[in-house]
Design a protein around this motif. Structure first.
Motif, PDB file in Angstrom:
ATOM      1  N   SER A  22       0.796  -1.244   0.270  1.00 12.02           N
ATOM      2  CA  SER A  22       0.228   0.286   0.253  1.00 12.02           C
ATOM      3  C   SER A  22       0.762   1.439   0.233  1.00 12.02           C
ATOM      4  CB  SER A  22      -0.842  -0.227   1.462  1.00 12.02           C
ATOM      5  OG  SER A  22      -1.099   1.042   1.618  1.00 12.02           O
ATOM      6  N   PRO A  23       0.790   2.254  -0.829  1.00 15.48           N
ATOM      7  CA  PRO A  23       1.504   3.311  -0.901  1.00 15.48           C
ATOM      8  C   PRO A  23       0.994   4.434   0.386  1.00 15.48           C
ATOM      9  CG  PRO A  23       0.385   2.930  -3.586  1.00 15.48           C
ATOM     10  CD  PRO A  23      -0.226   1.854  -2.319  1.00 15.48           C
ATOM     11  N   ARG A  24      -0.270   3.734   0.960  1.00 13.90           N
ATOM     12  CA  ARG A  24      -0.305   5.180   1.936  1.00 13.90           C
ATOM     13  C   ARG A  24       0.591   4.519   3.101  1.00 13.90           C
ATOM     14  NH1 ARG A  24      -5.805   5.124   4.919  1.00 13.90           N
ATOM     15  NH2 ARG A  24      -5.287   6.824   5.655  1.00 13.90           N
ATOM     16  N   ALA A  25      -0.166   3.491   3.261  1.00 13.35           N
ATOM     17  CA  ALA A  25       1.046   2.346   4.614  1.00 13.35           C
ATOM     18  C   ALA A  25       2.764   2.999   4.431  1.00 13.35           C
ATOM     19  CB  ALA A  25       0.796   1.547   4.590  1.00 13.35           C
ATOM     20  N   HIS A  26       3.253   3.177   3.138  1.00 10.52           N
ATOM     21  CA  HIS A  26       4.780   3.432   2.417  1.00 10.52           C
ATOM     22  C   HIS A  26       5.037   4.553   3.021  1.00 10.52           C
ATOM     23  CE1 HIS A  26       8.995   2.972   1.911  1.00 10.52           C
ATOM     24  NE2 HIS A  26       8.787   3.490   0.525  1.00 10.52           N
ATOM     25  N   PHE A  27       4.207   5.935   2.830  1.00 15.12           N
ATOM     26  CA  PHE A  27       3.582   7.123   3.109  1.00 15.12           C
ATOM     27  C   PHE A  27       4.419   7.712   4.233  1.00 15.12           C
ATOM     28  CE2 PHE A  27       3.185   8.273  -1.359  1.00 15.12           C
ATOM     29  CZ  PHE A  27       3.640   9.488  -1.429  1.00 15.12           C
ATOM     30  N   LYS A  28       3.598   6.595   4.968  1.00 14.74           N
ATOM     31  CA  LYS A  28       2.866   6.472   6.456  1.00 14.74           C
ATOM     32  C   LYS A  28       4.980   6.264   7.528  1.00 14.74           C
ATOM     33  CE  LYS A  28      -1.264   6.191   9.158  1.00 14.74           C
ATOM     34  NZ  LYS A  28      -2.315   5.828   9.689  1.00 14.74           N
ATOM     35  N   ALA A  29       4.894   5.306   7.015  1.00 17.48           N
ATOM     36  CA  ALA A  29       6.475   4.499   7.491  1.00 17.48           C
ATOM     37  C   ALA A  29       8.064   5.913   7.260  1.00 17.48           C
ATOM     38  CB  ALA A  29       6.627   3.153   6.479  1.00 17.48           C
ATOM     39  N   MET A  30       7.346   7.151   5.816  1.00 17.40           N
ATOM     40  CA  MET A  30       8.400   6.900   5.430  1.00 17.40           C
ATOM     41  C   MET A  30       8.104   9.027   6.004  1.00 17.40           C
ATOM     42  SD  MET A  30      10.671   5.507   4.179  1.00 17.40           S
ATOM     43  CE  MET A  30      11.588   6.466   3.940  1.00 17.40           C
ATOM     44  N   ARG A  31       8.023   9.239   7.475  1.00 17.03           N
ATOM     45  CA  ARG A  31       6.834  10.366   7.101  1.00 17.03           C
ATOM     46  C   ARG A  31       8.450  11.567   7.975  1.00 17.03           C
ATOM     47  NH1 ARG A  31       1.370   8.884  10.226  1.00 17.03           N
ATOM     48  NH2 ARG A  31       2.496   7.628  11.679  1.00 17.03           N
ATOM     49  N   GLU A  32       9.426  11.016   8.694  1.00 11.41           N
ATOM     50  CA  GLU A  32      10.249  11.280  10.044  1.00 11.41           C
ATOM     51  C   GLU A  32      10.943  11.853   8.665  1.00 11.41           C
ATOM     52  OE1 GLU A  32      11.098   9.624  12.614  1.00 11.41           O
ATOM     53  OE2 GLU A  32       9.299   9.388  14.051  1.00 11.41           O
ATOM     54  N   ALA A  33      11.033  10.664   7.683  1.00 12.31           N
ATOM     55  CA  ALA A  33      12.387  11.291   6.531  1.00 12.31           C
ATOM     56  C   ALA A  33      12.340  12.339   5.618  1.00 12.31           C
ATOM     57  CB  ALA A  33      12.874   9.669   6.126  1.00 12.31           C
ATOM     58  N   LEU A  34      10.739  11.946   5.071  1.00 14.73           N
ATOM     59  CA  LEU A  34      10.480  12.756   4.209  1.00 14.73           C
ATOM     60  C   LEU A  34      10.418  14.218   4.656  1.00 14.73           C
ATOM     61  CD1 LEU A  34       7.374  10.805   2.477  1.00 14.73           C
ATOM     62  CD2 LEU A  34      10.079  11.176   1.478  1.00 14.73           C
ATOM     63  N   LEU A  35       9.998  14.309   6.301  1.00 16.31           N
ATOM     64  CA  LEU A  35      10.123  15.503   6.917  1.00 16.31           C
ATOM     65  C   LEU A  35      11.339  16.727   6.617  1.00 16.31           C
ATOM     66  CD1 LEU A  35       7.123  15.529   8.817  1.00 16.31           C
ATOM     67  CD2 LEU A  35       6.855  17.134   7.143  1.00 16.31           C
ATOM     68  N   LEU A  36      11.913  16.035   7.210  1.00 15.78           N
ATOM     69  CA  LEU A  36      13.840  15.538   7.409  1.00 15.78           C
ATOM     70  C   LEU A  36      13.853  16.362   5.754  1.00 15.78           C
ATOM     71  CD1 LEU A  36      15.131  16.250   9.764  1.00 15.78           C
ATOM     72  CD2 LEU A  36      15.939  13.843   9.477  1.00 15.78           C
ATOM     73  N   ALA A  37      14.086  15.247   4.792  1.00 11.80           N
ATOM     74  CA  ALA A  37      14.767  15.517   3.275  1.00 11.80           C
ATOM     75  C   ALA A  37      14.133  16.924   3.173  1.00 11.80           C
ATOM     76  CB  ALA A  37      14.267  14.023   2.977  1.00 11.80           C
ATOM     77  N   PHE A  38      13.042  17.208   3.635  1.00 15.72           N
ATOM     78  CA  PHE A  38      11.965  18.726   2.936  1.00 15.72           C
ATOM     79  C   PHE A  38      13.090  19.471   3.853  1.00 15.72           C
ATOM     80  CE2 PHE A  38       8.780  21.443   2.862  1.00 15.72           C
ATOM     81  CZ  PHE A  38       8.588  21.983   1.971  1.00 15.72           C
ATOM     82  N   SER A  39      12.578  19.091   5.470  1.00 14.70           N
ATOM     83  CA  SER A  39      13.223  20.224   6.452  1.00 14.70           C
ATOM     84  C   SER A  39      15.436  21.399   5.649  1.00 14.70           C
ATOM     85  CB  SER A  39      13.732  20.650   7.118  1.00 14.70           C
ATOM     86  OG  SER A  39      12.512  19.925   6.571  1.00 14.70           O
ATOM     87  N   THR A  40      15.527  19.633   5.505  1.00 19.05           N
ATOM     88  CA  THR A  40      17.174  20.039   5.250  1.00 19.05           C
ATOM     89  C   THR A  40      17.786  20.420   3.964  1.00 19.05           C
ATOM     90  OG1 THR A  40      17.588  17.573   5.341  1.00 19.05           O
ATOM     91  CG2 THR A  40      17.582  18.418   7.074  1.00 19.05           C
ATOM     92  N   ALA A  41      17.614  19.808   3.046  1.00 18.72           N
ATOM     93  CA  ALA A  41      17.197  19.350   1.784  1.00 18.72           C
ATOM     94  C   ALA A  41      18.805  19.532   0.941  1.00 18.72           C
ATOM     95  CB  ALA A  41      18.107  21.728   0.729  1.00 18.72           C
ATOM     96  N   SER A  42      18.817  17.726   1.786  1.00 16.58           N
ATOM     97  CA  SER A  42      20.394  17.092   1.767  1.00 16.58           C
ATOM     98  C   SER A  42      19.893  15.591   1.961  1.00 16.58           C
ATOM     99  CB  SER A  42      21.228  17.824   2.650  1.00 16.58           C
ATOM    100  OG  SER A  42      22.141  16.519   2.915  1.00 16.58           O
ATOM    101  N   SER A  43      19.801  14.858   0.691  1.00 18.54           N
ATOM    102  CA  SER A  43      19.619  13.514   1.220  1.00 18.54           C
ATOM    103  C   SER A  43      20.753  12.274   1.834  1.00 18.54           C
ATOM    104  CB  SER A  43      19.176  13.090  -0.071  1.00 18.54           C
ATOM    105  OG  SER A  43      19.504  13.342  -1.046  1.00 18.54           O
ATOM    106  N   SER A  44      22.109  13.211   1.637  1.00 19.16           N
ATOM    107  CA  SER A  44      22.617  12.397   2.837  1.00 19.16           C
ATOM    108  C   SER A  44      22.239  12.551   4.237  1.00 19.16           C
ATOM    109  CB  SER A  44      24.223  13.213   2.399  1.00 19.16           C
ATOM    110  OG  SER A  44      24.521  12.382   0.654  1.00 19.16           O
ATOM    111  N   GLY A  45      22.794  13.888   4.320  1.00 14.66           N
ATOM    112  CA  GLY A  45      21.854  14.273   5.667  1.00 14.66           C
ATOM    113  C   GLY A  45      20.849  13.582   6.109  1.00 14.66           C
ATOM    114  N   THR A  46      19.671  13.026   5.188  1.00 13.39           N
ATOM    115  CA  THR A  46      18.622  11.956   5.794  1.00 13.39           C
ATOM    116  C   THR A  46      18.670  10.796   5.949  1.00 13.39           C
ATOM    117  OG1 THR A  46      17.133  14.080   4.801  1.00 13.39           O
ATOM    118  CG2 THR A  46      16.125  12.076   5.361  1.00 13.39           C
TER     119      THR A  46
END
Ligand code: ASP
Length: 441
Positions: free
Chosen positions: A275-299
Protein backbone atom coordinates in the motif's frame (compact mmCIF):
# COMPACT_ATOMS: atom_id res chain seq x y z
CA UNK A 1 0.12 12.76 28.89
CA UNK A 2 1.13 10.95 25.71
CA UNK A 3 3.97 12.66 23.87
CA UNK A 4 3.24 13.92 20.39
CA UNK A 5 4.70 11.58 17.74
CA UNK A 6 7.98 12.83 16.30
CA UNK A 7 6.65 13.47 12.80
CA UNK A 8 3.94 15.73 14.24
CA UNK A 9 6.57 17.58 16.24
CA UNK A 10 8.64 18.11 13.09
CA UNK A 11 5.60 19.24 11.16
CA UNK A 12 4.69 21.64 13.97
CA UNK A 13 8.24 23.03 13.85
CA UNK A 14 7.91 23.57 10.09
CA UNK A 15 4.60 25.38 10.48
CA UNK A 16 5.87 27.48 13.38
CA UNK A 17 9.02 28.43 11.46
CA UNK A 18 6.90 29.45 8.48
CA UNK A 19 4.56 31.55 10.60
CA UNK A 20 7.27 33.29 12.59
CA UNK A 21 9.39 33.69 9.45
CA UNK A 22 6.53 35.42 7.65
CA UNK A 23 5.73 37.65 10.64
CA UNK A 24 9.36 38.72 11.09
CA UNK A 25 9.76 39.23 7.36
CA UNK A 26 6.71 41.47 7.26
CA UNK A 27 7.72 43.39 10.39
CA UNK A 28 11.29 43.97 9.24
CA UNK A 29 10.70 44.07 5.50
CA UNK A 30 13.02 41.12 5.00
CA UNK A 31 15.99 43.23 6.19
CA UNK A 32 18.29 42.32 9.06
CA UNK A 33 20.96 45.01 9.43
CA UNK A 34 24.01 44.00 11.49
CA UNK A 35 23.65 44.38 15.22
CA UNK A 36 19.85 44.44 15.30
CA UNK A 37 17.86 41.97 17.34
CA UNK A 38 16.47 40.29 14.27
CA UNK A 39 19.99 39.81 12.86
CA UNK A 40 20.98 38.18 16.15
CA UNK A 41 17.91 35.91 16.08
CA UNK A 42 18.75 34.87 12.52
CA UNK A 43 22.39 34.27 13.47
CA UNK A 44 21.38 32.09 16.41
CA UNK A 45 18.91 30.17 14.28
CA UNK A 46 21.56 29.61 11.61
CA UNK A 47 24.01 28.43 14.26
CA UNK A 48 21.59 25.89 15.73
CA UNK A 49 20.57 24.74 12.23
CA UNK A 50 24.24 24.25 11.29
CA UNK A 51 24.86 22.27 14.48
CA UNK A 52 21.91 20.00 13.70
CA UNK A 53 23.06 19.43 10.11
CA UNK A 54 26.58 18.73 11.31
CA UNK A 55 25.29 16.22 13.83
CA UNK A 56 23.44 14.39 11.06
CA UNK A 57 26.48 14.47 8.81
CA UNK A 58 28.74 13.36 11.65
CA UNK A 59 27.11 9.94 11.76
CA UNK A 60 26.97 9.30 8.02
CA UNK A 61 30.39 7.66 7.54
CA UNK A 62 30.30 5.34 10.57
CA UNK A 63 26.68 4.50 9.80
CA UNK A 64 27.37 3.64 6.16
CA UNK A 65 30.45 1.60 7.02
CA UNK A 66 28.86 -0.42 9.83
CA UNK A 67 25.52 -0.94 8.12
CA UNK A 68 26.93 -1.88 4.72
CA UNK A 69 29.44 -4.27 6.26
CA UNK A 70 27.02 -5.90 8.70
CA UNK A 71 24.22 -6.03 6.12
CA UNK A 72 26.23 -7.39 3.22
CA UNK A 73 28.32 -9.83 5.24
CA UNK A 74 25.05 -11.63 5.97
CA UNK A 75 24.39 -12.23 2.26
CA UNK A 76 25.03 -15.69 0.94
CA UNK A 77 28.37 -15.01 -0.71
CA UNK A 78 28.87 -13.10 -3.91
CA UNK A 79 25.95 -14.79 -5.67
CA UNK A 80 23.25 -13.08 -3.62
CA UNK A 81 25.20 -9.86 -3.87
CA UNK A 82 25.24 -9.86 -7.67
CA UNK A 83 21.49 -10.39 -7.84
CA UNK A 84 20.82 -7.58 -5.38
CA UNK A 85 23.21 -5.28 -7.24
CA UNK A 86 21.63 -5.93 -10.63
CA UNK A 87 18.12 -5.32 -9.30
CA UNK A 88 19.12 -2.17 -7.48
CA UNK A 89 20.93 -0.57 -10.40
CA UNK A 90 18.14 -1.62 -12.76
CA UNK A 91 15.52 0.01 -10.54
CA UNK A 92 17.56 3.17 -10.07
CA UNK A 93 18.18 3.58 -13.79
CA UNK A 94 14.52 3.02 -14.70
CA UNK A 95 13.01 5.25 -12.03
CA UNK A 96 15.39 8.12 -12.85
CA UNK A 97 14.61 7.74 -16.55
CA UNK A 98 10.86 7.92 -15.92
CA UNK A 99 11.40 10.98 -13.69
CA UNK A 100 13.45 12.78 -16.35
CA UNK A 101 10.92 12.01 -19.06
CA UNK A 102 8.12 13.36 -16.83
CA UNK A 103 10.08 16.60 -16.41
CA UNK A 104 10.82 16.81 -20.11
CA UNK A 105 7.17 16.34 -21.08
CA UNK A 106 5.95 19.00 -18.68
CA UNK A 107 8.58 21.59 -19.57
CA UNK A 108 7.73 21.16 -23.27
CA UNK A 109 4.02 21.27 -22.57
CA UNK A 110 3.98 24.25 -20.22
CA UNK A 111 6.95 26.09 -21.79
CA UNK A 112 7.68 28.17 -18.68
CA UNK A 113 10.44 30.14 -20.44
CA UNK A 114 8.31 31.37 -23.35
CA UNK A 115 5.42 33.81 -23.83
CA UNK A 116 3.38 33.37 -26.98
CA UNK A 117 6.09 31.11 -28.32
CA UNK A 118 8.80 33.78 -27.85
CA UNK A 119 11.56 33.86 -25.21
CA UNK A 120 10.28 35.57 -22.07
CA UNK A 121 12.20 38.86 -21.82
CA UNK A 122 10.90 39.57 -18.31
CA UNK A 123 12.50 36.38 -17.01
CA UNK A 124 15.72 37.15 -18.86
CA UNK A 125 15.90 40.47 -17.07
CA UNK A 126 14.93 38.81 -13.80
CA UNK A 127 17.93 36.51 -14.27
CA UNK A 128 20.19 39.55 -14.43
CA UNK A 129 18.60 41.21 -11.40
CA UNK A 130 18.57 38.05 -9.30
CA UNK A 131 22.16 37.29 -10.30
CA UNK A 132 23.15 40.83 -9.30
CA UNK A 133 21.35 40.43 -5.96
CA UNK A 134 22.86 37.00 -5.26
CA UNK A 135 25.16 36.74 -2.26
CA UNK A 136 28.92 36.64 -2.75
CA UNK A 137 28.91 33.02 -1.61
CA UNK A 138 26.37 32.08 -4.27
CA UNK A 139 28.29 33.85 -6.99
CA UNK A 140 31.57 32.31 -5.85
CA UNK A 141 30.04 28.83 -5.88
CA UNK A 142 28.92 29.12 -9.48
CA UNK A 143 32.16 30.80 -10.58
CA UNK A 144 34.15 27.95 -9.02
CA UNK A 145 31.95 25.40 -10.77
CA UNK A 146 32.38 27.28 -14.02
CA UNK A 147 36.15 27.25 -13.73
CA UNK A 148 36.33 23.55 -12.93
CA UNK A 149 36.93 20.89 -15.52
CA UNK A 150 33.62 19.09 -15.94
CA UNK A 151 33.33 15.76 -14.16
CA UNK A 152 32.12 13.09 -16.52
CA UNK A 153 30.77 9.61 -16.03
CA UNK A 154 34.23 8.05 -16.04
CA UNK A 155 35.29 10.37 -13.21
CA UNK A 156 32.39 9.03 -11.16
CA UNK A 157 33.58 5.49 -11.81
CA UNK A 158 37.05 6.55 -10.67
CA UNK A 159 35.61 7.78 -7.38
CA UNK A 160 34.47 4.22 -6.71
CA UNK A 161 38.08 3.18 -6.21
CA UNK A 162 39.58 5.81 -3.93
CA UNK A 163 43.35 5.96 -3.55
CA UNK A 164 42.84 6.48 0.13
CA UNK A 165 39.62 5.36 1.75
CA UNK A 166 40.11 7.66 4.75
CA UNK A 167 40.43 10.76 2.62
CA UNK A 168 37.38 9.62 0.63
CA UNK A 169 35.52 9.35 3.95
CA UNK A 170 36.46 12.89 4.88
CA UNK A 171 35.34 14.28 1.54
CA UNK A 172 31.60 14.68 1.18
CA UNK A 173 31.55 14.08 -2.54
CA UNK A 174 33.34 10.74 -2.35
CA UNK A 175 30.93 8.59 -0.38
CA UNK A 176 30.80 6.18 -3.31
CA UNK A 177 34.39 5.13 -2.56
CA UNK A 178 33.51 4.44 1.07
CA UNK A 179 30.52 2.32 0.00
CA UNK A 180 32.55 0.29 -2.48
CA UNK A 181 35.31 -0.27 0.07
CA UNK A 182 32.76 -1.40 2.67
CA UNK A 183 31.19 -3.77 0.14
CA UNK A 184 34.58 -5.34 -0.63
CA UNK A 185 35.33 -5.61 3.06
CA UNK A 186 31.97 -7.31 3.69
CA UNK A 187 32.39 -9.79 0.86
CA UNK A 188 35.88 -10.61 2.10
CA UNK A 189 34.45 -11.29 5.56
CA UNK A 190 32.27 -14.04 4.11
CA UNK A 191 35.45 -15.78 2.90
CA UNK A 192 37.04 -15.94 6.35
CA UNK A 193 37.14 -19.03 8.58
CA UNK A 194 33.91 -19.35 10.59
CA UNK A 195 35.27 -18.11 13.94
CA UNK A 196 36.85 -14.95 12.50
CA UNK A 197 33.83 -14.30 10.36
CA UNK A 198 31.58 -14.45 13.42
CA UNK A 199 33.78 -12.05 15.39
CA UNK A 200 33.84 -9.45 12.64
CA UNK A 201 30.14 -9.74 11.87
CA UNK A 202 29.27 -9.26 15.54
CA UNK A 203 31.68 -6.35 15.83
CA UNK A 204 30.15 -4.44 12.91
CA UNK A 205 26.63 -5.40 13.93
CA UNK A 206 27.22 -3.97 17.41
CA UNK A 207 28.82 -0.86 15.86
CA UNK A 208 25.75 -0.43 13.71
CA UNK A 209 23.44 -0.73 16.72
CA UNK A 210 25.44 2.02 18.40
CA UNK A 211 25.02 4.29 15.38
CA UNK A 212 21.28 3.64 15.34
CA UNK A 213 21.07 4.73 18.97
CA UNK A 214 23.01 7.91 18.19
CA UNK A 215 20.65 8.58 15.26
CA UNK A 216 17.69 8.34 17.67
CA UNK A 217 19.30 10.86 19.98
CA UNK A 218 19.87 13.32 17.16
CA UNK A 219 16.33 12.82 15.89
CA UNK A 220 14.96 13.59 19.34
CA UNK A 221 16.12 17.19 18.88
CA UNK A 222 15.09 17.33 15.21
CA UNK A 223 12.06 19.62 15.78
CA UNK A 224 14.43 22.28 17.15
CA UNK A 225 16.86 21.66 14.30
CA UNK A 226 14.12 21.88 11.69
CA UNK A 227 12.80 25.13 13.15
CA UNK A 228 16.30 26.60 13.17
CA UNK A 229 16.90 25.59 9.55
CA UNK A 230 13.57 26.84 8.25
CA UNK A 231 13.19 30.17 10.02
CA UNK A 232 16.01 31.99 8.13
CA UNK A 233 14.87 30.42 4.84
CA UNK A 234 11.34 31.80 5.23
CA UNK A 235 12.66 35.14 6.44
CA UNK A 236 14.92 35.54 3.41
CA UNK A 237 12.62 34.17 0.70
CA UNK A 238 9.52 36.25 0.33
CA UNK A 239 6.81 35.72 -2.27
CA UNK A 240 8.69 38.06 -4.65
CA UNK A 241 11.05 35.15 -5.31
CA UNK A 242 8.29 33.46 -7.27
CA UNK A 243 6.94 36.51 -9.07
CA UNK A 244 8.43 36.24 -12.55
CA UNK A 245 9.22 32.59 -12.35
CA UNK A 246 5.89 31.30 -11.05
CA UNK A 247 5.32 29.20 -14.14
CA UNK A 248 8.76 27.64 -13.81
CA UNK A 249 8.21 26.83 -10.14
CA UNK A 250 4.81 25.39 -11.06
CA UNK A 251 6.33 23.20 -13.78
CA UNK A 252 9.02 21.78 -11.48
CA UNK A 253 6.61 21.18 -8.60
CA UNK A 254 4.00 19.58 -10.87
CA UNK A 255 6.57 17.21 -12.39
CA UNK A 256 7.97 16.31 -8.96
CA UNK A 257 4.39 15.85 -7.71
CA UNK A 258 3.57 13.43 -10.54
CA UNK A 259 6.65 11.37 -9.77
CA UNK A 260 6.05 11.38 -6.01
CA UNK A 261 2.29 10.97 -5.94
CA UNK A 262 1.53 8.97 -9.09
CA UNK A 263 4.52 7.18 -10.62
CA UNK A 264 6.20 5.85 -7.46
CA UNK A 265 2.90 4.87 -5.76
CA UNK A 266 1.95 2.94 -8.93
CA UNK A 267 5.27 1.14 -8.74
CA UNK A 268 4.61 0.32 -5.08
CA UNK A 269 1.10 -0.94 -5.81
CA UNK A 270 1.72 -2.93 -8.96
CA UNK A 271 5.29 -4.11 -8.67
CA UNK A 272 5.81 -4.44 -4.92
CA UNK A 273 2.10 -5.01 -4.19
CA UNK A 274 2.21 -2.87 -1.06
CA UNK A 275 0.00 0.00 0.00
CA UNK A 276 1.55 3.34 -1.05
CA UNK A 277 -0.33 5.01 1.79
CA UNK A 278 1.27 2.71 4.33
CA UNK A 279 4.67 3.39 2.81
CA UNK A 280 4.19 7.16 2.95
CA UNK A 281 3.25 6.73 6.59
CA UNK A 282 6.33 4.66 7.26
CA UNK A 283 8.53 7.31 5.66
CA UNK A 284 6.96 10.40 7.28
CA UNK A 285 9.94 11.41 9.40
CA UNK A 286 12.46 10.93 6.60
CA UNK A 287 10.33 12.88 4.13
CA UNK A 288 9.89 15.79 6.50
CA UNK A 289 13.57 15.83 7.32
CA UNK A 290 14.59 15.66 3.66
CA UNK A 291 12.25 18.55 2.96
CA UNK A 292 13.62 20.67 5.81
CA UNK A 293 17.31 19.93 5.31
CA UNK A 294 17.42 19.75 1.48
CA UNK A 295 20.10 17.09 1.94
CA UNK A 296 19.52 13.45 1.10
CA UNK A 297 22.89 12.48 2.58
CA UNK A 298 22.03 14.22 5.84
CA UNK A 299 18.69 12.41 5.87
CA UNK A 300 20.23 8.98 5.22
CA UNK A 301 20.39 7.85 8.87
CA UNK A 302 16.69 8.55 9.27
CA UNK A 303 15.78 7.05 5.88
CA UNK A 304 17.52 3.85 6.95
CA UNK A 305 15.71 3.78 10.25
CA UNK A 306 12.26 4.39 8.71
CA UNK A 307 12.79 1.81 5.97
CA UNK A 308 13.89 -0.86 8.45
CA UNK A 309 11.83 -0.08 11.56
CA UNK A 310 8.59 1.13 9.96
CA UNK A 311 8.48 -0.48 6.52
CA UNK A 312 10.06 -3.71 7.70
CA UNK A 313 12.77 -4.00 5.05
CA UNK A 314 15.62 -6.27 6.16
CA UNK A 315 18.94 -4.79 7.16
CA UNK A 316 20.67 -6.61 4.33
CA UNK A 317 18.49 -5.01 1.64
CA UNK A 318 18.27 -1.58 3.28
CA UNK A 319 22.00 -1.34 3.89
CA UNK A 320 22.74 -2.14 0.27
CA UNK A 321 20.10 -0.04 -1.48
CA UNK A 322 19.91 3.09 0.67
CA UNK A 323 23.51 4.32 1.07
CA UNK A 324 23.99 3.66 -2.63
CA UNK A 325 20.69 5.36 -3.40
CA UNK A 326 21.54 8.46 -1.36
CA UNK A 327 24.73 8.74 -3.41
CA UNK A 328 23.77 7.77 -6.95
CA UNK A 329 19.97 7.68 -7.26
CA UNK A 330 18.32 11.07 -7.42
CA UNK A 331 15.02 11.00 -9.28
CA UNK A 332 14.02 14.50 -8.19
CA UNK A 333 17.41 15.96 -9.04
CA UNK A 334 17.57 14.33 -12.49
CA UNK A 335 14.05 15.59 -13.23
CA UNK A 336 14.94 19.08 -12.00
CA UNK A 337 18.13 19.27 -14.05
CA UNK A 338 16.19 18.46 -17.18
CA UNK A 339 13.44 21.02 -16.55
CA UNK A 340 15.93 23.73 -15.53
CA UNK A 341 18.14 23.27 -18.59
CA UNK A 342 15.27 23.34 -21.09
CA UNK A 343 13.74 26.32 -19.24
CA UNK A 344 16.95 28.36 -19.39
CA UNK A 345 17.36 27.44 -23.06
CA UNK A 346 13.80 28.65 -23.73
CA UNK A 347 14.49 31.96 -21.96
CA UNK A 348 17.75 32.44 -23.87
CA UNK A 349 16.02 31.83 -27.19
CA UNK A 350 17.61 28.47 -27.93
CA UNK A 351 15.20 26.08 -29.62
CA UNK A 352 16.09 22.59 -28.50
CA UNK A 353 15.11 19.93 -31.01
CA UNK A 354 14.62 16.24 -30.27
CA UNK A 355 18.35 15.51 -30.64
CA UNK A 356 19.41 18.26 -28.25
CA UNK A 357 16.78 17.26 -25.71
CA UNK A 358 17.92 13.66 -25.94
CA UNK A 359 21.42 14.84 -25.04
CA UNK A 360 19.98 16.79 -22.10
CA UNK A 361 18.10 13.71 -20.85
CA UNK A 362 21.21 11.55 -21.03
CA UNK A 363 23.32 14.24 -19.37
CA UNK A 364 20.74 14.72 -16.59
CA UNK A 365 20.72 10.98 -15.91
CA UNK A 366 24.49 10.66 -15.85
CA UNK A 367 25.26 13.82 -13.90
CA UNK A 368 22.59 13.12 -11.27
CA UNK A 369 24.67 10.07 -10.33
CA UNK A 370 27.59 12.30 -9.42
CA UNK A 371 25.59 15.04 -7.64
CA UNK A 372 26.27 15.05 -3.90
CA UNK A 373 23.30 14.79 -1.54
CA UNK A 374 23.73 18.31 -0.18
CA UNK A 375 21.75 21.52 -0.70
CA UNK A 376 21.81 23.01 -4.21
CA UNK A 377 24.36 20.47 -5.43
CA UNK A 378 22.59 19.99 -8.76
CA UNK A 379 23.14 23.58 -9.85
CA UNK A 380 26.70 22.64 -10.75
CA UNK A 381 25.42 19.86 -13.02
CA UNK A 382 22.93 22.25 -14.61
CA UNK A 383 25.71 24.70 -15.43
CA UNK A 384 27.67 21.88 -17.00
CA UNK A 385 24.80 20.74 -19.20
CA UNK A 386 23.95 24.31 -20.24
CA UNK A 387 27.54 24.95 -21.26
CA UNK A 388 27.65 21.64 -23.08
CA UNK A 389 24.49 22.61 -24.97
CA UNK A 390 26.02 26.02 -25.86
CA UNK A 391 23.28 28.01 -24.13
CA UNK A 392 24.46 31.64 -23.76
CA UNK A 393 24.66 33.42 -20.37
CA UNK A 394 24.58 30.08 -18.59
CA UNK A 395 26.53 31.36 -15.59
CA UNK A 396 24.17 34.30 -14.93
CA UNK A 397 21.13 32.04 -15.25
CA UNK A 398 22.56 29.51 -12.81
CA UNK A 399 23.45 32.19 -10.24
CA UNK A 400 19.84 33.42 -10.51
CA UNK A 401 18.45 29.89 -10.13
CA UNK A 402 20.73 29.33 -7.14
CA UNK A 403 19.40 32.48 -5.48
CA UNK A 404 15.82 31.14 -5.64
CA UNK A 405 16.66 27.47 -5.24
CA UNK A 406 15.69 26.59 -1.69
CA UNK A 407 12.03 25.63 -2.07
CA UNK A 408 12.66 23.57 -5.19
CA UNK A 409 15.67 21.97 -3.52
CA UNK A 410 13.55 20.94 -0.54
CA UNK A 411 10.92 19.42 -2.81
CA UNK A 412 13.33 17.50 -5.03
CA UNK A 413 15.30 16.21 -2.04
CA UNK A 414 12.09 14.72 -0.59
CA UNK A 415 11.49 13.03 -3.96
CA UNK A 416 15.09 11.76 -4.01
CA UNK A 417 14.68 10.18 -0.58
CA UNK A 418 11.26 8.72 -1.36
CA UNK A 419 12.62 7.21 -4.59
CA UNK A 420 15.39 5.44 -2.67
CA UNK A 421 12.94 4.11 -0.10
CA UNK A 422 10.66 2.74 -2.85
CA UNK A 423 13.63 0.96 -4.38
CA UNK A 424 14.37 -0.65 -1.00
CA UNK A 425 10.75 -1.84 -0.69
CA UNK A 426 10.46 -3.15 -4.26
CA UNK A 427 13.75 -5.02 -4.00
CA UNK A 428 12.94 -6.40 -0.55
CA UNK A 429 9.64 -7.72 -1.85
CA UNK A 430 11.33 -9.32 -4.82
CA UNK A 431 13.67 -11.05 -2.38
CA UNK A 432 10.68 -12.56 -0.62
CA UNK A 433 10.73 -10.26 2.41
CA UNK A 434 7.53 -9.44 4.28
CA UNK A 435 7.44 -5.69 3.84
CA UNK A 436 4.79 -3.32 5.19
CA UNK A 437 2.52 -6.24 5.96
CA UNK A 438 1.80 -5.19 9.52
CA UNK A 439 1.50 -1.53 8.66
CA UNK A 440 -1.99 -0.05 8.73
CA UNK A 441 -3.12 0.80 5.20
N1 ASP B 1 19.73 18.70 -2.43
C1 ASP B 1 19.63 17.54 -3.23
C2 ASP B 1 19.81 16.30 -2.36
O1 ASP B 1 20.43 16.38 -1.33
C3 ASP B 1 20.63 17.51 -4.35
C4 ASP B 1 20.28 18.58 -5.36
O2 ASP B 1 19.46 18.30 -6.24
O3 ASP B 1 20.78 19.69 -5.28
O4 ASP B 1 19.33 15.24 -2.67
Amino acid sequence: MKRLALHWQILAALVLATLTGVVFRTLFDGQAPDGTLVAKALGLSQFIGDLFMQALKMIIVPLIVTSVISGIASLQGVKGFGRLGAKTFGFYAMSSLVAVVTGLLLVNLIQPGLVDGEPNEVIRQAFDTKAAEATDAERAKVAAANAKEPKDFLDTIKLMVPENVFSAATNNGQMLGVIVFSLLFAIAITRLPAAEMKTLKEFFQAGNDVMITVTRWIMAISPIGVYALMFPVIFKNGPDVFAEMAKYFGTVLAALGIHLLITLPLVLSFIAKVSPRAHFKAMREALLLAFSTASSSGTLPVTMRCVQDNAGVSKRTASFTLPLGATVNMDGTALYECVAVVFVAQVMGIQMGFGEQFVVVTAALLTSIGVAGVPSASLVAILLILKNSNVPNAETAVVALLAVDRLLDMARTAVNVFGDSCAAVVIAKSEGERVLEDAPA
